[in-house]
Each structure stands twice: as structure tokens, then as C-alpha cells.
Scaffold this active site. Structure first.
Site, PDB file in Angstrom:
ATOM      1  N   ARG A  68       0.052 -23.581   8.457  1.00 45.22           N
ATOM      2  CA  ARG A  68       0.686 -24.221   7.460  1.00 45.22           C
ATOM      3  C   ARG A  68       1.850 -23.466   7.158  1.00 45.22           C
ATOM      4  NH1 ARG A  68       0.710 -27.616  10.227  1.00 45.22           N
ATOM      5  NH2 ARG A  68       0.268 -30.226   9.818  1.00 45.22           N
ATOM      6  N   GLU A  83      10.101 -24.158   8.383  1.00 47.36           N
ATOM      7  CA  GLU A  83      10.512 -24.528   9.897  1.00 47.36           C
ATOM      8  C   GLU A  83      11.555 -25.746  10.028  1.00 47.36           C
ATOM      9  OE1 GLU A  83       5.986 -24.867  10.294  1.00 47.36           O
ATOM     10  OE2 GLU A  83       6.174 -26.951  11.385  1.00 47.36           O
TER      11      GLU A  83
END
Ligand code: NAD
Length: 326
Positions: free
Chosen positions: A232, A261
Site C-alpha cells: 500500500r 494513487e
């Protein structure tokens, strides 16, 4: 059940439609967040992915709209406020393991590509440039690799690395006995990072692991080491990593995930002016390789995600035990 499925592309629709066990699905391209939560009116459940943002405000809207269940099409659940969901008695179910090999193999692909520069060779050869200048890599055999988090994916990567003849030093709050029996050694985070030629992150994103890789931990890295993150984005302090790249402390960076993101990954922005200056700086480094959260993206993993998602929905609808509740 009537299910609103968010953040979908054609491949999601194909796999979910093929494995549907009789539910009414409505597909949205949009992510689920505060702006789109109203779309859930009249649905029994929402089906979401890694970049949907389910905070307390979204959860309140879901409850007002009659949504009784949240099913994640992924393993990570850092994007859902679990406390708030519990208070509203909305169960959150996930797909705990879908082909961990898919993500581990992608981490290995990043390591091999950064090291042997096959992406650069491909472009060179297409332009008639057969020079080997600046393409030199290093043997992985005998190198020390630090695996941070040896759950399903980290463990699969350890097995792959063993095949390459790497020495593996791992860090996990729960060391894996089977890996230890196979020669993987465990130590503190500090010990594990020091001396490693490659560091690969496979622990979940939680309050305690946010910015695990930061200015201080980067100082422990062997100069010129490679950092790989397929877990992550929030595990890494991007500004600190950019600084380490600029000063040569980090020699290579391979990312399949990025802290910001949500606005970028999975979208075609090739004709847009990208406003995220940090990712543009990262892209500009010759020793950085970024993929757009595609570690999970194999046929086998997509099948598993679809099957487990409908098993989860059916378990809830049939009032059976919710084995994948988080
Ligand atoms: P997992 O739960 O099987 O393993 C996680 C491991 O991390 C466990 O062994 C756990 O003990 C360890 N851990 C927990 N807290 C830790 C800490 N503070 N320090 C060190 N280790 C710690 O999870 P997994 O299936 O291996 O997935 C790992 C992560 O990969 C997920 O959390 C998810 O964020 C990410 N992921 C990415 C993709 C992708 O497409 N790139 C796909 C699936 C999962």
C-alpha cells in the site's frame, strides 16, 4: 440481493457477471466516496475496490439508503472506517487471499526489471540501439533481500527468492515457523533493513505501519539498495524517498502502489495535465519503475476475487457464518 458495484472496468464486469450466483448487479465506473454515496439509494449492498473511500460520512449515507453490507473485492481494508461500520452494524467482508503468487510474482518482476533494465533494452532495440552501455545489473544469487511482512504474499515471495539463491532476512510481528525452517531469518525492522540489497514491503497499511519507510528508516538502508512496494502506498513517505533517490541512498525504486494513487491509477490520463508533482518527480528518475496497482491482475486472481465475493454475499444472504468479515 441488489448490489451497487463501484470502480469497475470491463474486466471487473466480465469476471463478476460470469461468476454471479443470481444477484442483481449495477456497475458504476465511479468510485464510492462522499461525492457518489447517494448513488447507493435502493441497493442492499455495495461492492468496492482499493481506492473507494468509505469513511464515517459515506457509511451514514449508506445506512440511510438502506445498504446492509459492504463487500471488498480485495484483501486490504485500510480504505474503510471499520469502527464506524461496526457502530452502524454494517458487516465488511473481504477477499483475504486471492492468488498471493500473483502479487509476489509482480514484485519479482519489478526487482528483475529494475536490476536487468529489460524495459530500457526493449526500447533501445526498437530504435536500433544495440549498445550495452548503462545496462549492467547485478547477480541476485547470494544477495540479501529483506521481506517486510511474511503473510500470504511475503511468504510466496520468499519461496520465489529461494529459487534465485537469495539470502532472506524478514521482519514480521508474527514470524513464520515454516519459513524459518527453510532458512529465512527474522530480526527487528532495523536489523532487517540494514545490509539488505533489496527491501520488499508486504505488511498491511495500518496506523502503526503508516510511513514505515521514512527519513529515519531510509538512513538504515545500504547505500544504493532497491526498495519495492506492492503493498500500500501509505507505507512509504514519498517525499523522504524522493530525497533518498536524489542523494543516491536509494539506488532503485519499484512501486505498484502510491499514497495518492486514488486520482491516478486505473485511469488513462495520457492527454491530461497531471497535477501530482510528486509522482511526476518519481517518474523522472531513471532508476524508478512504477506500475499502476496491477500486482493482483492475473486471470487466476480475478477468478478467485469474483468467486469469493459471491461466496461472501451468499453467506450474508443465507445468514451463514461470515468467515471473511474484517
Ligand atoms: P497477510 O495478512 O497475509 O500478511 C500480512 C503480514 O504482515 C502478516 O504476516 C502480518 O503478521 C504482518 N504484519 C502486520 N503488521 C505488521 C507490522 N507492523 N510489521 C511487520 N509485519 C506486520 O496479507 P497479504 O495477503 O500478504 O497482503 C499484504 C498486503 O499486500 C495487503 O495488506 C495489501 O495491502 C497488499 N496487496 C496488494 C495487492 C496489489 O495488487 N498490489 C494485491 C493484494 C494485496
Amino acid at each position: 440481493m441488489r448490489i451497487a458495484v463501484f470502480s469497475t472496468y470491463q474486466y471487473d464486469r466480465d469476471f463478476l457477471t460470469r461468476h454471479n450466483t443470481g444477484h442483481e448487479l449495477e456497475f458504476f465506473v465511479l468510485p464510492l466516496n462522499e461525492q457518489t454515496a447517494q448513488l447507493t439509494a435502493g441497493f442492499d449492498a455495495v461492492c468496492i475496490f482499493v481506492n473507494d473511500q468509505v469513511n464515517a460520512i459515506v457509511l451514514n449515507t449508506l445506512q440511510q439508503n438502506g445498504v446492509r453490507l459492504i463487500v471488498l473485492r480485495c484483501a486490504g481494508f485500510n480504505n474503510v472506517d471499520l469502527e464506524a461500520a461496526k457502530k452502524l452494524d454494517i458487516p465488511v467482508l473481504r477477499v483475504p487471499a486471492y492468488s498471493p503468487e500473483a502479487v509476489a510474482e509482480h514484485a519479482m518482476a519489478l526487482i528483475l526489471t529494475l536490476n536487468r533494465k529489460t524495459h530500457k533494452a526493449y526500447n533501445r532495440i526498437r530504435e536500433g540501439n544495440f549498445s550495452l552501455e548503462r545496462l549492467m545489473g547485478f547477480n541476485l544469487h547470494g544477495r540479501k533481500v529483506a521481506v517486510i511482512g511474511t503473510g500470504n504474499i511475503g511468504k510466496a515471495l520468499c519461496h520465489i527468492l529461494k529459487g534465485f539463491g537469495c539470502r532472506i532476512h524478514a521482519y514480521d510481528i508474527y514470524p513464520d515457523v515454516e519459513l524459518q525452517a527453510n532458512g529465512v531469518t527474522y530480526g527487528s525492522l532495523e536489523e532487517t533493513l540494514a545490509d539488505a540489497d533489496v527491501v520488499s514491503l508486504h505488511c498491511p497499511l495500518m496506523e502503526s505501519t503508516k510511513h514505515l519507510i521514512n527519513k529515519h528508516t531510509l538512513e538504515l538502508f545500504k547505500p544504493g539498495a532497491m526498495l519495492i512496494n506492492t503493498s500500500r502506498g501509505g507505507l512509504i513517505d514519498t517525499i523522504a524517498v524522493i530525497d533518498a533517490l536524489k542523494h543516491g541512498r536509494l539506488g532503485y525504486l519499484g512501486l505498484d502502489v502510491y499514497e495518492q494513487e486514488g486520482k491516478l491509477f486505473f485511469h488513462d490520463l495520457s492527454e491530461d495535465i497531471i497535477q501530482d508533482d510528486l509522482i511526476m518527480r518519481l517518474i523522472s528518475f531513471p532508476n524508478v519503475l512504477i506500475t499502476s496497482h496491477q500486482g493482483f491482475f492475473t486471470k487466476e486472481a480475478m477468478e478467485q476475487i469474483a468467486t469469493t465475493t459471491f461466496n461472501n454475499i451468499d453467506a450474508y444472504a443465507g445468514q451463514r457464518e461470515l468467515v471473511n468479515r474484517v
